[in-house]
Design a protein around this motif. Structure first.
Motif, short mmCIF file in Angstrom:
data_model
loop_
_atom_site.label_atom_id
_atom_site.label_comp_id
_atom_site.label_asym_id
_atom_site.label_seq_id
_atom_site.Cartn_x
_atom_site.Cartn_y
_atom_site.Cartn_z
N ILE A 1 14.56 -50.19 -35.24
CA ILE A 1 15.10 -49.39 -34.11
C ILE A 1 13.77 -49.69 -32.95
CG2 ILE A 1 13.65 -47.48 -35.02
CD1 ILE A 1 15.48 -45.49 -33.50
N ALA A 2 14.36 -49.48 -31.64
CA ALA A 2 13.34 -49.87 -30.50
C ALA A 2 13.38 -48.52 -29.91
CB ALA A 2 13.94 -50.68 -29.72
N ARG A 3 11.92 -47.52 -30.48
CA ARG A 3 12.10 -46.23 -30.11
C ARG A 3 11.41 -46.21 -28.75
NH1 ARG A 3 11.99 -43.22 -34.59
NH2 ARG A 3 11.71 -44.18 -36.73
N ILE A 4 12.26 -45.72 -27.77
CA ILE A 4 11.77 -45.57 -26.35
C ILE A 4 10.72 -44.45 -26.44
CG2 ILE A 4 14.03 -46.21 -25.38
CD1 ILE A 4 14.47 -43.05 -24.99
N GLY A 5 10.67 -43.46 -27.44
CA GLY A 5 9.52 -42.60 -27.41
C GLY A 5 8.08 -43.18 -27.45
N ALA A 6 8.06 -44.48 -27.75
CA ALA A 6 6.98 -45.41 -27.95
C ALA A 6 6.32 -45.56 -26.42
CB ALA A 6 7.00 -46.54 -28.57
N PHE B 1 5.19 -52.94 -26.43
CA PHE B 1 4.68 -51.68 -26.50
C PHE B 1 4.58 -51.03 -27.79
CE2 PHE B 1 6.98 -52.39 -22.50
CZ PHE B 1 6.21 -51.71 -21.55
N GLY B 2 4.83 -51.68 -29.10
CA GLY B 2 4.73 -51.37 -30.52
C GLY B 2 5.87 -50.27 -30.53
N ALA B 3 7.09 -50.57 -29.92
CA ALA B 3 8.52 -49.70 -30.27
C ALA B 3 9.07 -50.18 -31.47
CB ALA B 3 9.09 -49.81 -28.73
N HIS B 4 8.86 -51.31 -31.93
CA HIS B 4 10.12 -51.38 -33.05
C HIS B 4 9.75 -50.93 -34.19
CE1 HIS B 4 11.51 -55.63 -30.97
NE2 HIS B 4 11.52 -54.52 -30.07
N ASP B 5 10.38 -50.32 -35.04
CA ASP B 5 9.86 -49.54 -36.27
C ASP B 5 11.21 -49.47 -37.10
OD1 ASP B 5 8.79 -47.66 -37.96
OD2 ASP B 5 8.82 -46.25 -36.56
N THR B 6 11.35 -48.86 -38.25
CA THR B 6 12.47 -48.70 -38.91
C THR B 6 12.51 -47.47 -39.37
OG1 THR B 6 10.85 -48.82 -40.90
CG2 THR B 6 11.85 -51.12 -40.09
N PHE B 7 13.90 -47.17 -39.84
CA PHE B 7 14.41 -46.02 -40.43
C PHE B 7 15.54 -46.01 -41.51
CE2 PHE B 7 17.68 -46.77 -37.06
CZ PHE B 7 18.80 -45.98 -37.74
N LEU C 1 14.31 -52.59 -23.84
CA LEU C 1 12.98 -52.52 -24.50
C LEU C 1 13.31 -53.24 -25.84
CD1 LEU C 1 10.14 -50.88 -25.28
CD2 LEU C 1 11.46 -49.23 -26.46
N ARG C 2 14.42 -53.04 -26.59
CA ARG C 2 14.81 -53.96 -27.76
C ARG C 2 14.98 -55.33 -27.69
NH1 ARG C 2 20.29 -54.31 -28.28
NH2 ARG C 2 20.48 -52.65 -27.19
N ARG C 3 15.43 -55.66 -26.13
CA ARG C 3 15.31 -57.18 -25.82
C ARG C 3 14.36 -58.02 -25.08
NH1 ARG C 3 19.12 -56.75 -22.03
NH2 ARG C 3 19.43 -58.85 -21.69
N GLU C 4 13.09 -57.08 -25.07
CA GLU C 4 11.88 -57.77 -24.49
C GLU C 4 11.61 -59.11 -24.76
OE1 GLU C 4 7.28 -56.79 -23.60
OE2 GLU C 4 8.10 -55.69 -25.18
N GLY C 5 11.42 -59.83 -23.77
CA GLY C 5 11.24 -61.22 -24.07
C GLY C 5 12.16 -62.18 -23.79
#
Length: 917
Positions: A20-25, A5-11, A48-52
Motif C-alpha cells: 500500500i502507498a499510504r497517503i497518511g505518510a 516519503f516512506g509511504a510504501h507499507d504492507t497490510f 505517491l504509488r508511482r513516484e519515479g
C-alpha cells in the motif's frame, strides 16, 4: 520505484499480504492530507504509488498534498487510470485506430505487437440496438435480429480485436448498458497489481469513452469520460495529462419527500450546479443526506455529471458502498479487500469523518425536491410539472414554421415524405388505431415515450415505480395513446428479472412498454423510425411534437429529427405522459385521462406510495439475480458465438466494407515532426452560435438518403433500410466525415435561412452541404476554421466531433469557450483550439464568416517549448476592410503541446513506440 516519503507499507486481507502507498505518510512531512477532498486524495495516491515513473516527481506529490482549494488550477500531473472502459460506438473506432497504428508501426519498421493495451480494457456493446419494432412481444427478437444483420461486420471486427489484443474483453450485445454493467459487475473498488508476489492494492480508477463513465463515482470509484483518442493513449500506457482541479462540495441533508424520485433529485442537482458553474471541476457530495440515499440513487446523480458540467460527481466509499458490492455479487474476498484497504488508507467515510475543505460549497435539503422534467433541449433546464404547459407554449411561440430542408434535389431522390417512407423499417406488428391516432394528434403530442438510459434503468426504485404506475393505471382503465411510440430498454438483465418477479412486466406490456432490447436506444438517438402514419401527420400538418424519455440528453435533433422538443423525466413520469399523450397539460391539476368508470383519473390516483415501492423492492430484488445474470457474461448469444474470428496481428482490411475501413490518419507518417506554421487565407466552414454540442458536430442518429453519407452508401449498393445509424458506422471514416456538422438542427449563420448541415462556398457564395464545401476547399488548397460562441463542444465525449473536422480540413477553432473534453479532443486530432478574449465573440467583432483569416504567431506560440497564457493575432479580411483581434491558445499543458506538435495524440504515441526499436 521511488519512495522518498516512506509511504510504501504492507497490510493483510483474507490472509494475504498486500502493499500500500499510504497517503497518511505525507502527514509526517508537514502536510495535512486528512482535510483533502476524497477525490483529491485518490489523485494523490495515484502519484505517491508511482513516484519515479516518467512524469511523476516528488515535487508533483508535494504540490497535490499542499493543494490550495482557492487557487486556479495550475498543477499538472500525469494521472494513470487503472483501467479503460469502452462502449461500441466509441470502442469500434478505438480498435480501428489501434489496428491502423499496427499497420503504421509496420511501415515505420517497428513491431506491431507493441500496439497493445497495457492495462485492463473492457468494451460493452450497448449502443447498436435500435427500436425498429415496439409495442409487441416480438419487439426484442426483431430488434436483436436487425441489430446482428446490421452490425455483423463490426462485431466480427471486435471479435478479432478480442483475440489480437491482450487485456481486452468484450461484453456481447443484448447484455446491458455499459455504465450499468460497470456498476453491477465490472467495477472492482480496489485493484490488485498483476504478477507481483506481494502486489500493490490501489484504488479502482478509470477513464471511459463515454461521458457518463462518471456513473461509477456513485460507488466511490473515480472515473470520467475522455475522448476516444485519449482513451486509446491510456490503453497504450500513456498517463492522462491533467491539471489538478478545484473541488466543489455539495452538501446534502434531509431525505426525499413522498412522490419525489432520484430522477427529480438529479434534475435539481443539475440545475443548481449549472447555475453555480462547475465546468472542469470535480464535484464531491457529502453531508448527513448521504445516509438517506441508496447506492443506486447516488449512481443516478453521479451519472449526470456531464450534464451539470463537472469532470466528475463523486461520493465517498462508505458502508453502503460495501453493502452494494456484496449485494451485487462481488466475491467475498474482494469485498473484504475493498473495506480493509479503504480503512487502512483513511478513505472509508463514516458519520465521524471530518468534512473536507472545498473550493466552494452549496447545499440542498432533499426535502425540497419535487417532481420535475427537463427540457425541451437542455438537461439543465428543469421545469416542475405545473410549469410544463407554459414551457412548451414558449417553445411553440418561438419556433419558426418548419421548413423542408434543401436537398441535393432530384438527383438524390428528394426528401420529405419520400425519404420518410423509404427509410421506414418494415415492422411485424400493425399497431392498432395508429391511423386514427395520427389524425387526432396536435401540437404538443408525445410521439415517443422511452424508458431508457443508464441514468435511470440502473435504479430499482424508479423502474419498479414505473411498473407500479402502469399497473395502477391499467386497473383504472387508462391506456397509452395510440400515437405514442413506447419502449422499455433496461440497462441489464437483472432489471427484467426483478420486474418479472414483481409481476410488473405484464402491466408495462399492457401499456405498450414491451422489452425492446438491452442498450441505450432512444437516449442516444437509436429511437428507430416513427410509424409512417405519424411521420406523415407531422410533416403534412407541420406539428410540433415531443419525446419524453428517462435519459440524460435531450439536445436538438438527438432523439428524432421529427420531434421539436425532448423532455427528460423519471420512468414513472414517462409512463404518465404516454398515458396522457401530450405534454401541454399540468399533471398536478389536469387528469391523465378518463377511466373505465367514466371518471377522470389524475396522476395522484396512480402514483405508487413509498411504502408500496419499498415492499416490492424488498421482495423482488435479490443478490442471487446479480450472481446468476453475470455468471457467464462474456459468452453471449449463439449469434455472437458463431461469428467468424479473423486471425493475425494486423487486420485484413476489406475494401468493400462499409463499416470498417483503414483511416488515413497515419498516411505518410515519419519519425520526424512537421513544423508548426501560421495559418494563412483560411475560410470559415461554419459560423456557429452558443452551446453548440458535440451532437451538432459529430454524426449521430439516422443517416438520411439525401445527405452525403446516404449518397455514399447508396453508391455502394446499401439500401436505405440497411443504412443503420451513424454511431454504428464510426469505424468508417468515409461515412463519418460526410456526416460531420450534418445535424438537422444545426444553425450555421452562413446560411441562416437553411437549417441543417449546409454552408456557403466562398467567395462564389454557392450554398451546399458542409461536406461538399470542404471537399471543394481542399481541392482549392484553402485551410478551414470554425467560428463559434460559448460552450462549444458541450455534451458527450464524441471523438468524431474532432476526427470529422480534422478530415474535413479544419485546422483551428476559434470559440468564446469550450467544454473540457472537446477541447482536449481537438488537440488530440491536431486542431488548435483558440479562444476569443473575454467579452468578445464573432458577433461583437462584426464577423459574418465571409472573411478570409490569417492566424499569426501560431508558430511562435506552439512551435517550441510550452508557454502558458499565450495569444495569437488574427486578421480577418472582409469586403469592408480588416478586423484585427487576439485569441488565446487553449493548449493548457506541456503534454497537450507535445500532442499538437505531433499532429495528434496517437501520432505522438506511435512515434515514441517506434523510436524504442
Amino acid at each position: 520505484m521511488t519512495d522518498s516519503f516512506g509511504a510504501h507499507d504492507t497490510f493483510l486481507s483474507g490472509g494475504r499480504e498486500y502493499r500500500i502507498a499510504r497517503i497518511g505518510a505525507l502527514d509526517h512531512h508537514g502536510f495535512d492530507t486528512s482535510r483533502l477532498p476524497y477525490a483529491t486524495r485518490i489523485l494523490l495516491e495515484n502519484l505517491l504509488r508511482r513516484e519515479g515513473e516518467p512524469g511523476v516527481t516528488r515535487s508533483d506529490i508535494e504540490a497535490v498534498a499542499s493543494w490550495d482549494p482557492q487557487a486556479e488550477p495550475s498543477v499538472e500531473i500525469a494521472f494513470a487510470p487503472a483501467r479503460v472502459l469502452l462502449q461500441d460506438f466509441t470502442g469500434v473506432p478505438a480498435v480501428v485506430d489501434l489496428a491502423a497504428m499496427r499497420d503504421a508501426m509496420v511501415a515505420l519498421g517497428g513491431d506491431p505487437q507493441k500496439i497493445n493495451p497495457l492495462q485492463p480494457v473492457e468494451l460493452v456493446i450497448d449502443h447498436s440496438v435500435q427500436v425498429d419494432e415496439y409495442g409487441s412481444e416480438a419487439a426484442l427478437l426483431i430488434n436483436a435480429k436487425r441489430e446482428f444483420e446490421r452490425n455483423r461486420e463490426r462485431y466480427a471486427f471486435l471479435r478479432w480485436g478480442q483475440t489480437a489484443f491482450d487485456n481486452f474483453k468484450v461484453v456481447p450485445p443484448a447484455t446491458g448498458i455499459v455504465h450499468q454493467v460497470n456498476l453491477e459487475f465490472l467495477a472492482r473498488g480496489v485493484m490488485v497489481q498483476a504478477g507481483a508476489e506481494t502486489p500493490f492494492a490501489y484504488p479502482d480508477t478509470l477513464v471511459g469513452t463515454d461521458s457518463h463513465t462518471t456513473m461509477i463515482n456513485g460507488l466511490g470509484v473515480l472515473g470520467w469520460g475522455v475522448g476516444g483518442i485519449e482513451a486509446e493513449a491510456a490503453m497504450l500506457g500513456q498517463p492522462i495529462s491533467m491539471l489538478v482541479p478545484q473541488v466543489v462540495g455539495f452538501r446534502l441533508s434531509g431525505k426525499l419527500p413522498e412522490g419525489a424520485t432520484a430522477t427529480d433529485l438529479v434534475l435539481m442537482v443539475t440545475e443548481r450546479l449549472r447555475q453555480k458553474g462547475v465546468v472542469g471541476k470535480f464535484v464531491e457530495f457529502y453531508g448527513p443526506g448521504l445516509a438517506n440515499l441508496r447506492l443506486a440513487d447516488r449512481a443516478t446523480i453521479a451519472n449526470m455529471a456531464p450534464e451539470y458540467g463537472a469532470t466528475c460527481g463523486i461520493f465517498p466509499i462508505d458502508q453502503q458502498s460495501i453493502d452494494y458490492l456484496r449485494f451485487s455479487g462481488r466475491p467475498d474476498d474482494l469485498v473484504e479487500l475493498v473495506e480493509i484497504y479503504c480503512r487502512e488508507q483513511g478513505f472509508f467515510h463514516t458519520d465521524e469523518s471530518p468534512d473536507a475543505v472545498y473550493t466552494d460549497t452549496l447545499e440542498l435539503d432533499l426535502g425540497e425536491v419535487e417532481a420535475s422534467l427537463a427540457g425541451p433541449k437542455r438537461p439543465q433546464d428543469r421545469v416542475t410539472l405545473s410549469q410544463v404547459p407554459g414551457n412548451f407554449q414558449d417553445v411553440l411561440d418561438r419556433l419558426p414554421p418548419a421548413k423542408p430542408r434543401p436537398t441535393a434535389s432530384a438527383a438524390s431522390g428528394g426528401g420529405g415524405l419520400a425519404v420518410l417512407e423509404e427509410t421506414a423499417v418494415e415492422v411485424a406488428t400493425e399497431h392498432e388505431g395508429i391511423e386514427e391516432g395520427a389524425a387526432a394528434m396536435r401540437h404538443g403530442a408525445v410521439v415517443i415515450a422511452a424508458i431508457t438510459s443508464c441514468t435511470n434503468t440502473s435504479n430499482p426504485s424508479v423502474m419498479i415505480g414505473a411498473g407500479l404506475l402502469a399497473r395502477n393505471a391499467r386497473r383504472k382503465g387508462l391506456h397509452v395513446k395510440p400515437w405514442v411510440k413506447t419502449s422499455l430498454a433496461p440497462g441489464s438483465k437483472v432489471v427484467t428479472e426483478y420486474l418479472e418477479t414483481a409481476g410488473l412486466m405484464d402491466d408495462l406490456e399492457a401499456q405498450g412498454f414491451h422489452l425492446v432490447g438491452y442498450g441505450c436506444t432512444t437516449c442516444i438517438g437509436n429511437t428507430g423510425p416513427l410509424h409512417p402514419a405519424i411521420s406523415r401527420a407531422i410533416v403534412e400538418r407541420n406539428l410540433a411534437t415531443v419525446s419524453v424519455l428517462s435519459g440524460n440528453r435531450n439536445f436538438e435533433g438527438r432523439i428524432s429529427s421529427e420531434v421539436r422538443g425532448n423532455y427528460l423525466a423519471s420512468p414513472p413520469l414517462v409512463v404518465a405522459y404516454a398515458l396522457a399523450g401530450r405534454i401541454d397539460l399540468d399533471l398536478r391539476q389536469e387528469p391523465l385521462g378518463i377511466g373505465s368508470g367514466g371518471e377522470p383519473v389524475f396522476l395522484r390516483d396512480v402514483w405508487p406510495s413509498q411504502d408500496e415501492l419499498e415492499a416490492v423492492m424488498k421482495q423482488s430484488v435479490t443478490s442471487e439475480m446479480f450472481r446468476e445474470q453475470y455468471s457467464d457474461v462474456y459468452s453471449g448469444e449463439p449469434e455472437w458465438q458463431e461469428l467468424p474470428v479473423p486471425e493475425g496481428a494486423t487486420y485484413a482490411w476489406d475494401e468493400a466494407s462499409t463499416y470498417v475501413k483503414l483511416p488515413p490518419y497515419f498516411d505518410g507518417i515519419s519519425l520526424e515532426l512537421d513544423p508548426v506554421e501560421d495559418i494563412q487565407g483560411a475560410r470559415a466552414l461554419a459560423l456557429l452560435g452558443r452551446s453548440i454540442t458535440t451532437d451538432h458536430i459529430s454524426p449521430a442518429g439516422v443517416i438520411k438518403v439525401d445527405q452525403p453519407a446516404g449518397k455514399y452508401l447508396t453508391e455502394r449498393g446499401v439500401a436505405p433500410r440497411d443504412f443503420n445509424s451513424y454511431g454504428s458506422r464510426r469505424g468508417n471514416h468515409e461515412v463519418m466525415m460526410r456526416g460531420t456538422f450534418a445535424n438537422v438542427r444545426l444553425r450555421n449563420q452562413l446560411t441562416p435561412e437553411i437549417e441543417g448541415g449546409y454552408t456557403l462556398h466562398l467567395p462564389d457564395g454557392e450554398p451546399m452541404t458542409i461536406y461538399d464545401a470542404a471537399v471543394k476547399y481542399r481541392e482549392e488548397g484553402v485551410p478551414l476554421i470554425i467560428l463559434a460562441g460559448k460552450e462549444y463542444g458541450t455534451g458527450s465525449s464524441r471523438d468524431w466531433a474532432a476526427k470529422g473536422p480534422n478530415l474535413l480540413g479544419v485546422q483551428a477553432v476559434i470559440a468564446a469557450g469550450y467544454e473540457r473534453i472537446h477541447r482536449s479532443n481537438l488537440i488530440g486530432m491536431g486542431i488548435v483550439p483558440l479562444e476569443f478574449l473575454e467579452g468578445q465573440d464573432p458577433e461583437s467583432l462584426g464577423l459574418n464568416g465571409h472573411e478570409t483569416f490569417d492566424i499569426q504567431g501560431l508558430e511562435a506560440a506552439c512551435g517550441g517549448e510550452f508557454q502558458s497564457d499565450v495569444h495569437v493575432a488574427v486578421v480577418a479580411h472582409g469586403e469592408s476592410g480588416e478586423t484585427h483581434f487576439e485569441a488565446k491558445v487553449r493548449i493548457d499543458t506541456p503534454q497537450e503541446l507535445l500532442y499538437y506538435q505531433n499532429g495528434g495524440i496517437l501520432h505522438y504515441v506511435l512515434r515514441r513506440l517506434a523510436a524504442e526499436d
